[in-house]
Design an enzyme around this catalytic site. Sequence first.
Site, PDB file in Angstrom:
ATOM      1  N   LYS A   1      40.661  40.010  34.699  1.00 59.54           N
ATOM      2  CA  LYS A   1      39.346  40.597  34.905  1.00 59.54           C
ATOM      3  C   LYS A   1      38.995  41.480  33.709  1.00 59.54           C
ATOM      4  CE  LYS A   1      38.729  44.510  36.888  1.00 59.54           C
ATOM      5  NZ  LYS A   1      39.152  45.851  36.433  1.00 59.54           N
TER       6      LYS A   1
ATOM      7  N   LYS B   1      37.064  57.618  40.348  1.00 58.66           N
ATOM      8  CA  LYS B   1      38.141  58.226  39.549  1.00 58.66           C
ATOM      9  C   LYS B   1      38.028  59.739  39.684  1.00 58.66           C
ATOM     10  CE  LYS B   1      38.954  54.497  36.335  1.00 58.66           C
ATOM     11  NZ  LYS B   1      40.236  53.958  36.768  1.00 58.66           N
TER      12      LYS B   1
ATOM     13  N   ASP C   1      34.075  47.700  37.587  1.00 61.27           N
ATOM     14  CA  ASP C   1      35.517  47.801  37.364  1.00 61.27           C
ATOM     15  C   ASP C   1      36.304  47.626  38.672  1.00 61.27           C
ATOM     16  OD1 ASP C   1      37.793  48.461  35.652  1.00 61.27           O
ATOM     17  OD2 ASP C   1      37.907  50.343  36.773  1.00 61.27           O
TER      18      ASP C   1
ATOM     19  N   ASP D   1      43.061  38.610  40.281  1.00 62.15           N
ATOM     20  CA  ASP D   1      42.616  39.909  40.787  1.00 62.15           C
ATOM     21  C   ASP D   1      43.873  40.536  41.350  1.00 62.15           C
ATOM     22  OD1 ASP D   1      41.827  41.972  42.627  1.00 62.15           O
ATOM     23  OD2 ASP D   1      39.791  41.234  42.380  1.00 62.15           O
ATOM     24  N   HIS D   2      44.404  41.530  40.662  1.00 61.16           N
ATOM     25  CA  HIS D   2      45.763  41.968  41.033  1.00 61.16           C
ATOM     26  C   HIS D   2      45.827  42.559  42.444  1.00 61.16           C
ATOM     27  CE1 HIS D   2      44.576  46.035  39.656  1.00 61.16           C
ATOM     28  NE2 HIS D   2      45.585  46.480  40.369  1.00 61.16           N
TER      29      HIS D   2
ATOM     30  N   HIS E   1      38.014  43.986  43.105  1.00 62.83           N
ATOM     31  CA  HIS E   1      39.040  44.420  44.056  1.00 62.83           C
ATOM     32  C   HIS E   1      38.480  44.734  45.449  1.00 62.83           C
ATOM     33  CE1 HIS E   1      41.267  44.522  40.426  1.00 62.83           C
ATOM     34  NE2 HIS E   1      41.007  45.753  40.075  1.00 62.83           N
TER      35      HIS E   1
END
Length: 506
Positions: free
Chosen positions: A152, A344, A239, A181-182, A244
């Site tokens: 990604k 974040k 992001d 997509d981890h 995700h």
Amino acid sequence: MKKIEDQVLIIFGASGDLTIRKLIPAVFNLFCRDYLPENYKIIGVSRTAYSDEDYRKKAVYDNPHLKDDISAEKRTAFADLIHYQSIDTSDTSTYGALKDRLANMSGPTKSKQNCIFYLSTPPSLYATIAKSLAHIGLSHEDDGWKRLIIEKPFGYDLQSALALNRELLGCFKEDQIYRIDHYLGKETVQNLLVTRFANSIFEPLWNRNYIHRVEITSAESVGVEKRGGYYDGAGALRDMVQNHLLQLVSLVAMEPPARMDANAIRNEKVKLFQALRPIPLDKIKKHVIRGQYLESHIRNQHMPGYREEEGVNPDSRTETFVALKFFVDNWRWADVPFYIRSGKRLPTRVSEVVIHFKPNHHHLFKKSRVTNSQNMLVFRIQPNEGVLLKFGLKVPGTGFDVETVNMDFHYDDLTDAYVPDAYERLILDCMQGDATLYARGDSVEAAWQFIDPILKAWEEDHSIPIFGYPAGTWGPENSDDLIEGKNMIWRYPCKNLTDDGNYCEL
Ligand code: BG6
């Protein structure tokens, strides 16, 4: 498990951070667990000039991310599998050197050239690399299969994702392309499917009749660290949410697949993405809250604001926090709000899915003290991985006071179970040709279709605010107003699965 065929892993972007931090350690773990076939090789590819020995030093001997309780002989045996080829990946004419290197390699490429090409490079190179590989005949499968893993971000918006899919499909077939997509490699994420479909007690309740709302949080305590340059052009929506978080939504909300195979599961996921109701332009201001972290001091620690971070434009309007409310237009979920947020520099690092059940219709204990009458099922993705069910229990003694108690399971309790890292699981799946946990082109496009209008509105309508929030807090305060209803707020998760509360663990 299927027999794993001899093969070569070719990593583009071999000197990059992801390769050293995640990919090489993941393959090393597979090696230590005896999952690699007899003939296996890794070729690192990037522009920097390394000899095989120099690269082995960087990737293995000096790599702090490799697990360290492994004997020196084993490390050396693993290092010996690794080779290095320097080419200019942006220049097709240099790819011949890679082809020669593969052809001259003993072992896996002697009779059959089974290859995984892992693109761990800046996204601007994806199409060029795919085309260059096709140009030198390395997309053909006459002499062994060829698979392409793409990291990604897959596209920057809907249009660029469509263009990238078109370009890739011009040189590789869909079933050769593995969009990673981890999050899908995380054990706890896969457990969403198992909890839903391996148990008979949840599925009958898994719909609009019993579920009041679904909430998904993915919070990080770190800021943008050294990735300011990339992040400032992306933001939290691109992001984290487009990939995700929407992947998590799809596993929570999709219909049961008929079979446990890649196509059946991915067909259901794409249907779910297509059922996401686009947030109307005039509702974006109200239903999508974006924020950016500001400088703060917590327990004498100074935390810089986003605009002071390295690589970030000092006037940046990139969001480091986003919270959304939306609906899924199908029979199962009609009128059930989904709330998702990611940011974040929040108070802790935590990802979880919370299913809030509807309250009882008949309040039998209304004359007693009832602390909370709503059931909640929490899937903790990370850390302190586990599952938590909250339900009401009688307080011992006279009367019928009800208190919420926890029934919890922690993965830590399975002391003898090995929980593989996400990349380890995903690379192993690709080695076996199993794309179940990879995103298919149509679903990536459908996810962008949902996200694109929000990005456009932010770009075009400057009256949509971006709220500041002090680093170390849960984002803009008005993200609480997204959740409509009396006493309805986000769950404020803590490091510990069973704790919650609106405070900072930094
Ligand atoms: C990456 C994002 O895909 O996922 C990062 O680019 C983010 O910004 C990371 O930090 C989070 O992954 P995890 O596994 O730590 O939750």
